[in-house]
Design an enzyme around this catalytic site. Structure first.
Site, PDB file in Angstrom:
ATOM      1  N   HIS A 242      -9.864  11.190   0.454  1.00 12.30           N
ATOM      2  CA  HIS A 242     -10.467  10.860  -0.841  1.00 12.30           C
ATOM      3  C   HIS A 242     -11.571  11.867  -1.122  1.00 12.30           C
ATOM      4  CE1 HIS A 242      -8.543   6.846  -1.399  1.00 12.30           C
ATOM      5  NE2 HIS A 242      -8.385   6.992  -0.102  1.00 12.30           N
TER       6      HIS A 242
ATOM      7  N   ASP B   6       1.643   3.580   3.109  1.00 11.59           N
ATOM      8  CA  ASP B   6       0.613   4.526   2.664  1.00 11.59           C
ATOM      9  C   ASP B   6       1.279   5.844   2.246  1.00 11.59           C
ATOM     10  OD1 ASP B   6      -1.946   5.319   1.996  1.00 11.59           O
ATOM     11  OD2 ASP B   6      -2.488   5.943   4.024  1.00 11.59           O
TER      12      ASP B   6
ATOM     13  N   GLY C  55       4.292   6.004  13.998  1.00 17.23           N
ATOM     14  CA  GLY C  55       4.184   6.712  15.254  1.00 17.23           C
ATOM     15  C   GLY C  55       3.266   7.916  15.199  1.00 17.23           C
TER      16      GLY C  55
ATOM     17  N   HIS D 158       0.842  -1.196   0.000  1.00 15.02           N
ATOM     18  CA  HIS D 158       0.000   0.000   0.000  1.00 15.02           C
ATOM     19  C   HIS D 158       0.882   1.252   0.000  1.00 15.02           C
ATOM     20  CE1 HIS D 158      -3.893   1.979   1.782  1.00 15.02           C
ATOM     21  NE2 HIS D 158      -3.217   2.828   1.020  1.00 15.02           N
TER      22      HIS D 158
ATOM     23  N   HIS E 153       0.215   7.881  12.650  1.00 13.34           N
ATOM     24  CA  HIS E 153      -1.107   7.315  12.390  1.00 13.34           C
ATOM     25  C   HIS E 153      -1.614   6.504  13.581  1.00 13.34           C
ATOM     26  CE1 HIS E 153      -0.310   8.381   8.212  1.00 13.34           C
ATOM     27  NE2 HIS E 153      -1.554   8.097   7.935  1.00 13.34           N
TER      28      HIS E 153
ATOM     29  N   GLY F 115      -9.210   5.455   8.910  1.00 15.74           N
ATOM     30  CA  GLY F 115     -10.234   5.379   7.883  1.00 15.74           C
ATOM     31  C   GLY F 115     -11.346   4.411   8.229  1.00 15.74           C
TER      32      GLY F 115
ATOM     33  N   HIS G 115      -5.359  -0.282   6.233  1.00 19.05           N
ATOM     34  CA  HIS G 115      -4.783   0.495   7.353  1.00 19.05           C
ATOM     35  C   HIS G 115      -5.689   0.482   8.601  1.00 19.05           C
ATOM     36  CE1 HIS G 115      -7.173   3.625   5.440  1.00 19.05           C
ATOM     37  NE2 HIS G 115      -6.241   3.948   4.562  1.00 19.05           N
TER      38      HIS G 115
END
Length: 376
Positions: free
Chosen positions: A139, A269, A244, A61, A246, A215, A211
């Site tokens: 998005h 990501d 550290g 990803h 997210h 999200g 993830h």
């Protein structure tokens, strides 16, 4: 044939001290400890020093890096992304595309198809447009859409290896079955699903949680939601952005303790600002700001929008938090490779492709080998 002597070699089951590894063309043909003897190949072994050698990282990803993006119709720009991450140890990567109009996704996927054929990338991941508006993150909400059969069919192709879908959407479960029937992996993410809707997504054939924690509706002790379902369902691989930012490192420990190392894949990501100066960049159609390594939407909610993480840093963060070298290598390489059936990569074993990352005492990358050749 070349034999290399190294400080330590991380295999799927052990860390071999004072080790050696033998490479012929693109493949690993033998390995072991020096104390157990070394094969005679008629040449002096090459000394690589007191380094820790781990398998090439497998990132399933990533959107961009080094000032370039995979959301492009310029194959040279996409090649720059792969080259940037390869220098950080990622020898197998999936190109992730953010939500865009369907025709744009088709064009971008067609552009990336040549890179798949050349072995530069391992496939394409469509992260959108079949996502929940309530959990859309970075998005563009106006471009999200329900996954009707015709639209899903339009964006699928032979090089699309994964599609992220919010299972609670109308036609969501049918779309998951459609993706799986087409030979791709269905992932559950950017979702406001209930616990039951998330499990239904796995029942329909989904095998990845995009993830974890990010999200998706947060975990609550009276409403476990998609996070609780993902952790509890052994069918789901859990993507983790271990920067550290997210996730708090203690949350990563919770996921490890609950799900086990064999179900977690470290991902980046990463977006185009990775490795670049702070400032304003684009992620798909949206503007983002980068400051102190954190990427946020430039307008409105200031939600986290992708990352500036590289896999070597994700790996080092895991080890420095107490994860063993063997387990960190499993999360960064072996587990994601196995999930997608890439059995020729992801581990240091005889018969596998010679993808090697040399790390110093602080787990910083010193050198990278991909398919038996050292990268510049």
């Amino acid at each position: 044939m070349t034999t290399y002597r190294v400080g330590r070699l991380v295999t799927p089951d052990d860390v071999l001290e004072n080790a050696w590894i033998q490479v012929v063309d693109e493949d690993i043909v033998a390995l072991g400890r020096r104390s157990d003897g070394m094969p005679a190949d008629g040449k002096r072994p090459e000394e690589l020093g007191d380094v820790t050698v781990v398998p090439g990282f497998v990132d399933i990803h990533t959107h961009g890096g080094g000032g370039s993006t995979y959301s492009t119709t310029d194959p040279e720009e996409a090649r720059k992304v792969a080259a940037f991450h390869a220098k950080h140890g990622t020898t197998t990567t999936m190109a992730s595309l953010v939500t865009s109009p369907l025709d744009d996704l088709v064009s971008q996927t067609a552009c990336l198809a040549d890179l798949v054929a050349d072995g530069v990338i391992a496939g394409v991941h469509l992260e959108g447009p079949f996502l929940s508006e309530a959990r859309c993150g970075a998005h563009e909400p106006s471009l999200l859409r329900p996954p009707v059969k015709e639209d899903v069919a339009k964006v699928l192709s032979d090089v699309v290896r994964m599609v992220t879908i919010a299972p609670e959407l109308e036609n969501g479960l049918d779309a998951i079955r459609q993706v799986v029937d087409a030979g791709a992996v269905a992932a559950l993410g950017h979702t406001d699903a209930t616990y039951e809707q998330m499990i239904a997504g796995a029942d329909a054939g989904a095998t990845v949680a995009t993830h974890l924690f990010n999200g998706m509706r947060p975990f609550h002790h009276r409403d476990p939601g998609p996070v609780g379902a993902a952790i509890n369902d052994d069918r789901l691989l859990l993507e983790v952005i271990n920067d550290g930012l997210h996730l708090d490192p203690q949350v990563v420990r919770v996921a490890l303790a609950a799900a086990g190392v064999s179900r977690i894949a470290l991902i980046t990501d990463a977006m185009e600002a990775t490795g670049m100066p702070e400032g304003r960049y684009k992620l798909g159609n949206l503007e983002v700001d980068v400051k102190d390594g954190l990427v946020t939407l430039a307008h409105g909610t200031h939600s986290i929008a992708g990352s500036t993480l590289t896999m070597d840093v994700a790996y080092a963060n895991a080890v420095k938090s107490g994860v063993s070298l063997v387990d960190a290598s499993r999360m960064a390489s072996t587990t994601p490779a196995q999930t997608f059936g890439w059995y020729d990569v992801g581990a240091i074993e005889t018969g596998k492709r010679a993808d090697l990352v040399l790390l110093d005492a602080e787990y910083a990358v010193q050198k990278v080998m991909r398919a038996g050749s050292w990268l510049d």
